[in-house]
Design an enzyme around this catalytic site. Sequence first.
Site, PDB file in Angstrom:
ATOM      1  N   ASN A 124      -7.352 -17.839  69.932  1.00  0.00           N
ATOM      2  CA  ASN A 124      -7.347 -16.464  70.427  1.00  0.00           C
ATOM      3  C   ASN A 124      -8.782 -15.930  70.414  1.00  0.00           C
ATOM      4  OD1 ASN A 124      -7.558 -16.204  67.543  1.00  0.00           O
ATOM      5  ND2 ASN A 124      -6.887 -14.085  67.748  1.00  0.00           N
ATOM      6  N   CYS A 177     -10.442 -13.765  68.685  1.00  0.00           N
ATOM      7  CA  CYS A 177     -11.145 -13.604  67.376  1.00  0.00           C
ATOM      8  C   CYS A 177     -11.330 -14.887  66.632  1.00  0.00           C
ATOM      9  CB  CYS A 177     -10.336 -12.643  66.505  1.00  0.00           C
ATOM     10  SG  CYS A 177     -10.008 -11.090  67.313  1.00  0.00           S
ATOM     11  N   GLU A 204      -9.203 -16.649  64.760  1.00  0.00           N
ATOM     12  CA  GLU A 204      -8.405 -16.948  63.566  1.00  0.00           C
ATOM     13  C   GLU A 204      -7.096 -17.657  63.888  1.00  0.00           C
ATOM     14  OE1 GLU A 204      -6.932 -12.810  64.736  1.00  0.00           O
ATOM     15  OE2 GLU A 204      -8.791 -13.943  64.759  1.00  0.00           O
TER      16      GLU A 204
END
Length: 650
Positions: free
Chosen positions: A273, A275, A277
């Site tokens: 994704n 970000c 994580e």
Amino acid sequence: MHPDPFSISPISEHIWQYKYRLKSADGAPVDRTLDDTWRRVARTAASVEKGGKKARERWEQRYHEAMASFEFLPAGRIIAGAGSGRQVTLFNCFVMGRIEDDLASIFDNVKEAALTMQQGGGIGHDFSTLRPKGALVKSIGADASGPVSFMDVWDAMCRTIMSAGARRGAMMGTLRCDHPDIEEFVAAKSDPTRLRNFNLSVLVTDGFIRAVREDRPWDLVFDGRVYRTVRARDLWEKIMRATYEYAEPGVIFIDRINDENNLAYCEQIHATNPCGEQPLPPYGACLLGSINLARLINRPFEPGADLDVGRLEERVRIAVRLLDAIIDASNYPLEAQRKEAMAKRRIGLGITGLADALIFVGARYGSPRALSLAETWMAHVQRAAYLASAELAAEKGAFPLYDADKFLARPGVARLGTEVRQSIATHGIRNGCLTSIAPTGTISLLAGNVSSGVEPVFDFRYKRRVLERDGTHREIMVEDYAYALFRARFGEDVPLPDSFVTTAELPPSAHLEMQAALQRHVDSSISKTINCPPSISFEEFQNVYLDAYDLGLKGCTTFRPNPVTGAVLSSRTMSEQEASKQAASKSSVARAAQRQLVTRPSDDGVVYMSKPLEREPVLAGYTYKLKWPGSDHAIYITINDIEHDGRRRP
């Protein structure tokens, strides 16, 4: 006793008003109080529970209690959208389907990406499946334009979706380190106007790291054909130089991600994704939520201050059940995403407020004691989450693709304690993956400005100027949660203890060691920025990434203030000292913005003449330094975006 965030942090109420408070189409409030917001989310999660009205009411109360205490914070998509009646998804994280190497598939994927972002999802794409620039397209007798050129199409689509008023969009683009166009991909963001809606990461393999260390040649390959051979160290230096100069691309250690994946027996991962994580398979989706460690510390600042482990485990059990319920309650932009989510029932439970929790117990971020405490706390979260998921499986059934022998043989599961493994062997497990640490920028502000995710505190006190609905401005004092409690208890004149440390005071190694300590108990990944000073040498900078690999991280993202992305500038009401600190490092919001949900300048934004635009308390953006050949002068241009009531405008 921990205070109500609204009583100590005016920005918390402002964030609720402008980001999470449900309002009707005409702007009239539906949520009268923050408690109504929590109740709306709790009711939505409880609506999928079986056992009749009384059972649903019981779970609603338990969910509500966990959130209203600020000890469990669902991700912003859940808080804003649950029970709203709107056609939005409650998932933050998506990776889109495989892009086949033909025009029809490319534009089908563009359409699916647009539909996903329209509902509020951030997306990841792997472009390694597209043939390199100059390769023959036999069907039309022409040369291919390459994956980076098609990324421009996605970028324009994302910009158009945003200018049309959809919620904030963000995209991750990945490319394998052995793709023939890897050098063009690495250099793409040297142009400060290109791919502004993308975060970029190189999929780095174990073989490539070995080739770099052994100074071997490296083949650039597509579809079994070697297009070129380069020196591995030269390619590595290009990746590092780009990241050093303009903060992208990041690096994803893709072999480690797949080797450690609980679900490797039924999926292959090529992207994350935005970000970083959540590494996910094609059409993968994941929910996020965070345990607020700062609210779980007993006797803050006292010699016996410690984490309430029993309460932590109780909150984790509730959080796992709530997030699992949201899988059933959420909308999905695409049917393929719904099927993937239901088949594996991934959730991403993490932590926030880590730095403040360490301050409360007198441990300096980056110290050996702080590392030991953080790892111990995350181990408690991991254990409780897996036990809760096994209990859920006994009640509701394991996730459909659960295979007991294969799941229990996965490396991360094999490292779990005997009690946890026995529970899984007996009952199965409800969720294929359970733990992940997100940046939590806005929900941390909502919770009284606790330290964001697992980052150190950026700064303890500063002012922000915000715009009210009537067009007037006011200044809001923004204080770190631990700092605010310390000053309220001990007064303004008492010197801060040594445990109060800011990002600017920490070397990159302190960030890496903390991320590594936590990663050992996280089955997905961690959103974390390794802040580097502007003065760091290029040789030292390269070692940060190799150290990250050696420490067992699944990826690495750094930020060093630079002429292309600039440094994040402070609001005008900040003091010169605070502004200089911002120039030396990224703020908690900007850290999230730089590699995560970043607002970007728009070339074709819509201008609305009927009403003044309303500013949010926190704006993300970029500052660009522009110079012309032959001139000793430069100009600096800062561009921010506004998001309000689901509409985004420059």
